[in-house]
Design a protein around this motif. Structure first.
Motif, PDB file in Angstrom:
ATOM      1  N   UNK A 125      46.281  33.092  30.799  1.00 29.31           N
ATOM      2  CA  UNK A 125      45.165  33.819  31.426  1.00 29.31           C
ATOM      3  C   UNK A 125      45.254  33.714  32.946  1.00 29.31           C
ATOM      4  N   UNK A 126      45.535  32.514  33.428  1.00 24.97           N
ATOM      5  CA  UNK A 126      45.670  32.322  34.867  1.00 24.97           C
ATOM      6  C   UNK A 126      46.849  33.104  35.424  1.00 24.97           C
ATOM      7  N   UNK A 127      47.935  33.163  34.654  1.00 19.20           N
ATOM      8  CA  UNK A 127      49.102  33.939  35.082  1.00 19.20           C
ATOM      9  C   UNK A 127      48.755  35.418  35.218  1.00 19.20           C
ATOM     10  N   UNK A 128      48.077  35.969  34.209  1.00 17.49           N
ATOM     11  CA  UNK A 128      47.691  37.384  34.255  1.00 17.49           C
ATOM     12  C   UNK A 128      46.784  37.650  35.450  1.00 17.49           C
ATOM     13  N   UNK A 129      45.787  36.781  35.643  1.00 13.25           N
ATOM     14  CA  UNK A 129      44.856  36.978  36.752  1.00 13.25           C
ATOM     15  C   UNK A 129      45.568  36.888  38.101  1.00 13.25           C
ATOM     16  N   UNK A 130      46.445  35.900  38.258  1.00 15.40           N
ATOM     17  CA  UNK A 130      47.118  35.684  39.540  1.00 15.40           C
ATOM     18  C   UNK A 130      48.085  36.818  39.866  1.00 15.40           C
ATOM     19  N   UNK A 131      48.844  37.254  38.872  1.00 13.75           N
ATOM     20  CA  UNK A 131      49.809  38.333  39.107  1.00 13.75           C
ATOM     21  C   UNK A 131      49.079  39.646  39.377  1.00 13.75           C
ATOM     22  N   UNK A 132      48.049  39.929  38.595  1.00 15.95           N
ATOM     23  CA  UNK A 132      47.283  41.159  38.812  1.00 15.95           C
ATOM     24  C   UNK A 132      46.652  41.167  40.199  1.00 15.95           C
ATOM     25  N   UNK A 133      46.146  40.012  40.642  1.00 14.44           N
ATOM     26  CA  UNK A 133      45.557  39.918  41.977  1.00 14.44           C
ATOM     27  C   UNK A 133      46.612  40.149  43.055  1.00 14.44           C
ATOM     28  N   UNK A 134      47.791  39.545  42.881  1.00 14.02           N
ATOM     29  CA  UNK A 134      48.856  39.705  43.877  1.00 14.02           C
ATOM     30  C   UNK A 134      49.316  41.157  43.995  1.00 14.02           C
ATOM     31  N   UNK A 135      49.249  41.882  42.888  1.00 15.53           N
ATOM     32  CA  UNK A 135      49.727  43.263  42.868  1.00 15.53           C
ATOM     33  C   UNK A 135      48.611  44.277  43.094  1.00 15.53           C
TER      34      UNK A 135
END
Length: 463
Positions: free
Chosen positions: A270-280
């Motif tokens: 979940x943290x990975x999805x949130x962090x990557x989506x935020x970065x992009x």
């Protein structure tokens, strides 16, 4: 190694750090030239590589020990003393063994350590089996320690270096041997770093601007390698029995192959999805992590970064081996299959129940090899230190946690209560399929990547 030297001018430190980058190239090259192929089933030889790295560490004023779990199955361990005896120690682990390489498939001899340009990026690169997985990391870490010795530097905390055998098979001759029989060597270690993260992943944000992601391995799916077995009545192929072992097994394998595993989002994913989506700058939709379909659609919107999370949103089981019979007109009484299962943290019970259901009557399954999933906190001081070390040398780096689809020796060292992360820093030029080079033909690493990694590791290891 002496006391921390704060009197050196910046120019002298920079000159020594540049030399450390070249030392990392040299050390990695020489490690590649020492063939440490792991053929599996106990057949491997890490001794020459172990002796080389032990000698290199000894030249830095350390006293590494070589521990053989079997003839020539060698492990190297040494503790680098820190300045703060009350600080938790850090484990840095890497594996000396490599997977086999067929020279006929390679552009250069796989154990030559040749330096030539990458055909994709044009960047000068070091080629050979282990250049990516993972003699590069051992070379960089050893170069950093040698750099400290030359300048009289010491880390804040004790650092235990463990360069081990047999990661490419079962870890029985490497990490598992050390944890079972020499756990005292890792006393005080609270955090560990190893392979599985820290390299550049080039992608683009929602507006098309380039983004450099640096994934940090913060969890791993467990390995559930299974043996399926069915029994039936042996006989003549012209008079087939109703309980044909081959037919029963084939049906079970087909069910496993077709199975759609349900969504299982762990905290790290979940943290990975949130962090990557935020970065992009990826648009988020309410409920986009609630269902299989919604998550798959969200992952697809991550573009080239989708591979960082796509394989880890659910458990998986992949049929890989089949064996039955010895003659076409003879019905065998037994048939077996191999299945490569991967299990997310918290998904163990669901995986076992699903395998019971999919195999059905007449087919049994058991673990041929079982290693548990692991996870480490992403809201930790260690993760902050990874981010700080990377952004110090790439200010535009976006550091994100990920769960690894496969596994590393972190599964073993975590049994000691150590939080294990994948952090092997490497800045890569665009166009390099770095994960694709793992176990691949023409494995290679850019020289600038090794130089970058030395600087990042120096900052992190002394933090």
């Amino acid at each position: 190694m002496g006391h921390t030297n704060t009197s050196l001018p910046d120019s002298a430190r920079e000159e020594a750090l540049v030399a450390a980058g070249e030392d990392a190239i040299h050390l990695t090259r020489e490690l590649i030239r020492r063939d440490s192929t792991n053929h599996g089933k106990g057949e491997g030889d890490e001794r020459a590589a172990a002796e080389f790295v032990a000698e290199a560490l000894g030249a830095a004023g350390l006293s590494p020990v070589i521990l053989e779990s079997a003839d020539r199955r060698a492990n190297v361990v040494v503790r680098v003393p820190g300045t703060d005896p009350d600080a938790d120690a850090l484990l840095v682990h890497g594996h000396l063994d490599v997977v086999p390489a067929d020279a006929h498939d390679w552009s250069v001899p796989p154990f030559s350590g040749e330096i030539t340009d990458c055909p994709v990026t044009g960047a000068p690169s070091l080629w050979g089996r282990g250049a990516v997985d993972m003699k590069n990391t051992i070379g960089m870490v050893t170069a950093v320690v040698r750099y400290w010795s030359k300048l009289g530097l010491r880390p804040r905390r004790d650092i235990v270096l463990a360069f081990v055998a047999d990661e490419e098979d079962s870890a029985a001759y490497g990490a598992d041997y050390l944890v079972r029989g020499h756990a005292d060597l890792f006393e005080g270690c609270a955090v560990a770093i190893g392979e599985g993260g820290g390299h550049t992943v080039h992608t683009r944000d929602a507006a098309g601007a380039p983004v450099r992601l640096y994934p940090i391995g913060s969890a791993e799916r467990g390995s559930a390698w299974l043996t399926l077995r069915s029994h039936g009545t042996a006989g003549h192929g012209s008079r087939p029995p109703r309980d044909n072992a081959v037919g029963a097994l084939a049906a079970a394998v087909a069910r496993i192959d077709r199975h759609d595993w349900p969504l299982h989002l762990t905290p790290v994913v979940r943290s990975a999805i949130d962090s990557i989506a935020d970065a992009l700058g990826t648009e988020r939709i309410p409920g986009d992590t609630d269902t299989n379909e919604a998550v798959d659609a969200l992952v697809a919107r991550l573009g080239t970064a989708a591979s960082l999370v796509g394989p880890t949103v659910r458990n998986s089981a992949t049929p890989t081996m089949l064996s039955a019979g010895y003659k076409v007109n003879v019905v065998p009484g037994e048939a077996t299959a191999g299945v490569d299962g991967r299990v997310l943290p918290g998904g163990e019970d669901a995986f076992a129940a699903t395998m019971d259901e999919l195999t059905g009557d007449g087919v049994s399954w058991e673990f041929a090899h079982d290693s548990p999933p692991v996870a480490a906190p992403v809201d930790s001081s260690a993760f902050d230190a990874f981010r700080n070390a990377l952004t110090a040398h790439d200010p535009e780096a976006r550091v994100v946690p990920v769960c690894l689809a496969g596994g590393t020796d972190a599964k073993v060292f975590s049994r000691l209560g150590i939080d294990c992360y994948g952090f092997s820093p490497m800045r890569l030029p665009e166009g390099v399929d770095y994960p694709g080079l793992l176990h691949g033909v023409d494995e290679r690493v850019p020289l600038e990547g090794l130089r970058f990694g030395v600087r990042v590791l120096d900052g992190f290891l002394r933090s």
